[in-house]
Enzyme design. Structure first.
Site, PDB file in Angstrom:
ATOM      1  N   GLU A 335       0.837  -1.210   0.000  1.00 42.79           N
ATOM      2  CA  GLU A 335       0.000   0.000   0.000  1.00 42.79           C
ATOM      3  C   GLU A 335       0.867   1.254   0.000  1.00 42.79           C
ATOM      4  O   GLU A 335       0.485   2.278  -0.548  1.00 42.79           O
ATOM      5  CB  GLU A 335      -0.912   0.036   1.234  1.00 42.79           C
ATOM      6  CG  GLU A 335      -2.258  -0.595   0.997  1.00 42.79           C
ATOM      7  CD  GLU A 335      -3.308  -0.185   2.021  1.00 42.79           C
ATOM      8  OE1 GLU A 335      -2.961   0.424   3.037  1.00 42.79           O
ATOM      9  OE2 GLU A 335      -4.478  -0.494   1.781  1.00 42.79           O
ATOM     10  N   HIS A 364       9.504 -25.620   1.042  1.00 45.73           N
ATOM     11  CA  HIS A 364       8.938 -26.711   0.244  1.00 45.73           C
ATOM     12  C   HIS A 364       7.927 -26.188  -0.756  1.00 45.73           C
ATOM     13  O   HIS A 364       7.156 -26.954  -1.316  1.00 45.73           O
ATOM     14  CB  HIS A 364       8.296 -27.745   1.175  1.00 45.73           C
ATOM     15  CG  HIS A 364       9.303 -28.344   2.106  1.00 45.73           C
ATOM     16  ND1 HIS A 364       9.985 -29.502   1.819  1.00 45.73           N
ATOM     17  CD2 HIS A 364       9.778 -27.909   3.299  1.00 45.73           C
ATOM     18  CE1 HIS A 364      10.827 -29.768   2.812  1.00 45.73           C
ATOM     19  NE2 HIS A 364      10.720 -28.805   3.721  1.00 45.73           N
ATOM     20  N   LYS A 466     -13.083   0.533  -3.877  1.00 45.58           N
ATOM     21  CA  LYS A 466     -14.267   0.777  -3.051  1.00 45.58           C
ATOM     22  C   LYS A 466     -15.371   1.406  -3.906  1.00 45.58           C
ATOM     23  O   LYS A 466     -16.525   1.026  -3.825  1.00 45.58           O
ATOM     24  CB  LYS A 466     -13.932   1.701  -1.877  1.00 45.58           C
ATOM     25  CG  LYS A 466     -13.169   0.998  -0.760  1.00 45.58           C
ATOM     26  CD  LYS A 466     -12.972   1.938   0.425  1.00 45.58           C
ATOM     27  CE  LYS A 466     -12.181   1.256   1.528  1.00 45.58           C
ATOM     28  NZ  LYS A 466     -11.780   2.139   2.609  1.00 45.58           N
TER      29      LYS A 466
HETATM   30  O1  LIG Z   1      -9.722   1.106   9.335  1.00 46.95           O
HETATM   31  P1  LIG Z   1     -10.544   1.290   8.130  1.00 46.95           P
HETATM   32  O2  LIG Z   1     -10.881   2.712   7.858  1.00 46.95           O
HETATM   33  O3  LIG Z   1     -11.776   0.430   8.181  1.00 46.95           O
HETATM   34  O4  LIG Z   1      -9.692   0.823   6.899  1.00 46.95           O
HETATM   35  C1  LIG Z   1      -9.240  -0.487   6.721  1.00 46.95           C
HETATM   36  C2  LIG Z   1      -8.309  -0.525   5.535  1.00 46.95           C
HETATM   37  O5  LIG Z   1      -9.045  -0.002   4.426  1.00 46.95           O
HETATM   38  C3  LIG Z   1      -8.338   0.164   3.214  1.00 46.95           C
HETATM   39  O6  LIG Z   1      -7.975  -1.063   2.697  1.00 46.95           O
HETATM   40  C4  LIG Z   1      -7.110   1.016   3.417  1.00 46.95           C
HETATM   41  O7  LIG Z   1      -6.415   1.101   2.235  1.00 46.95           O
HETATM   42  C5  LIG Z   1      -6.243   0.410   4.501  1.00 46.95           C
HETATM   43  O8  LIG Z   1      -5.116   1.188   4.709  1.00 46.95           O
HETATM   44  C6  LIG Z   1      -7.053   0.301   5.763  1.00 46.95           C
HETATM   45  O9  LIG Z   1      -6.263  -0.261   6.759  1.00 46.95           O
END
Ligand SMILES: O=P(O)(O)OC[C@H]1O[C@H](O)[C@H](O)[C@@H](O)[C@@H]1O
Length: 568
Positions: A335, A364, A466
């Site tokens: 990331e 392995h 998202k």
């Molecule tokens: O903690 P949250 O806001 O639910 O996010 C959870 C995750 O969401 C995404 O994948 C972000 O890219 C991550 O960096 C983060 O840790």
């Protein structure tokens, strides 16, 4: 280079040792034939990277890029959260310890049975619900102390569980394992809106409602102040909502309430953990690169990546307790360094892939490719020097020595095959040493961000995913509603066709002119029709009493036949 010569050089030169903690890093396998020259080549990079760390630790808005619509424009505080000096107001090791002490006190009331449900029942199960950085750190830490079977080995007064996906089958399994009447769901989400986490929380709360249980007394939230989750928790009288700062990135949030609460429930010494981080941060502020272990790793990774395009890092921990460590580093590196644009908005399409597991098990599987196949990997080994137990073993004398033999054997084979590696050794998997290991990699990633002129603290690509699934969810809901509406009429004609015909029939979409949106809609329509056929009775309450569906494969595409139930 001959094998012996390499080891000779190695043991006299390419070793970093911290006498306070016993942390050792051997980098003789990284083939820095002329170390002084290499470090000299990097002197401007080193200076720039150290200045970057100073700017971060001074609270400057370093999380920004030239691509304005992607830029978060905020400070980055994880190093400050464990810094002895309070350079940024309200953020220091001491402040974090105070926050932890408060959390621990509240958690201990639950663990000891002092705080019970309104019916006087002692809590028995704690479910941590989070994803990405809100899962990987807490899970890794609990496995690092108790092993993968932590509920059998930890001897805690409650059972600990994790949900980190949106999978109805494992959710059902989880519900069958616990007594919901005495369970607390700890929803961890920095943003407070992550779809998987919020979806799981709703599903859990529905189960509570079915049993007439108070939602509030079975929920804890961990999120930023004023997020949706915070407000929802207040409205529903959650037991507690603990806070993460906006400046703490998800993938490094294990040093915040995100790590504090699970570690308190698991009775893992968080204070030692964060002190370990703080100690490594001190070591990795050293200006002389030879005395700075994160700078050594960053220079090696940078040099090897530039010179021979070794874009992959494989992490092997020679202890089962660190089996989740490579997953943790995978998010941290990918990331942080997987970026489309550099800091000035220039297209770079850059990345550094991390994967791994435990040694010897992975020897392995993919080690064959690393030893003999493509030259695209640098290996990172982790080893714990002290054992708490051992067993006799014919070949090596003892089981522990056999494990050590495998590590050293793999290192030698890599040298013979001209493959680079670095080995970090800690005295044990104690919380302090775990803190050191994690803090080392957080610094490496920040240094590499500086070397590569990219922002290692944002994640715009995850946002793309998202948004795309939001589009999928919205359009599929509309399609399902239209199908339900169409077949609400008992005289509705049967439907025969594929995605294309479904869009015309149910959504009144003109499918003649091809476009990106239309292509997405076609894919969604086919996916949803297939899903209805597979899961009509499980996932489609609004359709199950209305229709029957069949699917066939004809002329390179799926064709669906939907009848009104009464017309079968
Ligand atoms: O903690 P949250 O806001 O639910 O996010 C959870 C995750 O969401 C995404 O994948 C972000 O890219 C991550 O960096 C983060 O840790």
């Amino acid at each position: 280079m001959s094998f012996d010569l390499c080891f000779h050089d190695a043991l006299t030169e390419d070793v970093f040792f911290d006498s306070d903690s016993g942390f050792t890093m051997n980098y003789y396998g990284a083939k820095l034939l002329n170390k002084k020259k290499v470090f000299n080549e990097f002197r401007y990079n080193v200076k720039h990277a150290l200045e970057y760390i100073k700017r971060i630790e001074n609270g400057e808005l370093v999380n920004s890029t030239g691509v304005l619509e992607e830029s978060e424009n905020r400070a980055v505080d994880h190093f400050n959260l464990r810094m002895e000096e309070e350079v940024v107001k309200g953020k220091s090791l001491q402040k974090s310890i105070e926050v932890y002490n408060d959390i621990q006190e509240k958690v201990e009331e639950i663990l000891s049975g002092k705080k019970t449900t309104s019916k006087g029942l002692k809590y028995t199960d704690i479910v941590f619900n989070g994803i990405g950085g809100s899962f990987l750190g807490p899970y890794m830490m609990i496995v690092s102390q108790y092993g993968a079977d932590f509920n059998f080995t930890s001897n805690l007064p409650v059972k600990l569980h994790f949900i980190s996906n949106t999978d109805p089958t494992s959710f059902a399994l989880l519900l069958s394992e616990l007594k919901i009447e005495t369970t607390i769901l700890v929803s961890i989400s920095k943003s407070g809106t992550t779809a998987e986490t919020v979806g799981n929380m709703f599903a859990f709360n529905k189960e509570l409602e079915k049993k007439n249980l108070e939602i509030g007394e079975h929920n804890i939230g961990i999120t930023t102040r004023d997020s949706w989750l915070h407000k929802y928790g207040l409205a529903n009288k959650y037991l507690y909502t603990f806070h993460v700062e906006n400046e703490t990135g998800g993938r490094v949030s294990v040093c915040s309430a995100v790590g504090m609460v699970p570690m308190a429930f698991a009775r893992i010494n968080f204070i030692e953990f964060i002190k370990g981080q703080s100690h490594m941060d001190k070591l990795t502020r050293m200006e002389d690169p030879e005395k700075n272990p994160a700078m050594i790793v960053a220079i090696i990774l940078q040099k090897i990546t530039l010179e021979s395009n070794h874009q992959n890092v494989v992490v092997l921990s020679y202890t089962d307790f660190l089996r989740e460590y490579s997953h943790y580093l995978q998010q941290l590196y990918c990331e942080s360094l997987g970026k489309e644009y550099d800091i000035n908005g220039l297209l770079i399409n850059h990345g550094q892939t991390v994967y791994g597991g435990v040694g010897t098990s992975e020897q392995h599987s993919f080690i064959q490719q690393i030893q003999k196949g493509i030259h695209n990997v640098i290996a990172r080994f982790i080893y714990c020097r002290k054992r708490t137990t051992d067993y006799e073993n014919q070949k090596a004398g003892t089981m522990g020595r056999q494990l050590l033999g495998f590590l050293k054997g793999t290192e030698s084979a890599l040298i013979r095959n001209n493959r680079p590696f670095i080995t970090c050794t800690v005295e044990s998997n104690s919380p302090f040493n775990m803190g050191m290991l994690i803090a080392l990699e957080e610094r490496v990633v920040a240094f590499l961000g500086a070397f590569r002129n990219l922002n290692p603290f944002d994640q715009p690509g995850v946002q793309d995913g998202k948004l795309a699934s939001d589009f999928f969810n919205k359009f599929s809901k509309e399609l399902i509603e239209s199908i339900a509406k169409f077949f609400a009429d008992p005289k509705a004609e049967s439907f025969t066709g594929g995605a294309n015909e479904a869009l015309i029939q149910f959504m009144k979409i003109d499918t003649v002119q091809s476009s990106d949106i239309l292509n997405q809609q076609l894919i969604i329509a086919d996916t949803i029709l297939s899903d209805i056929e597979a899961n009509l009775f499980v996932s489609y309450p609004q359709l199950k009493d209305l229709i029957s569906v069949s699917r066939s494969f004809d002329n390179s595409r799926f064709v669906y036949v939907i009848h009104h139930k009464d017309q079968n």
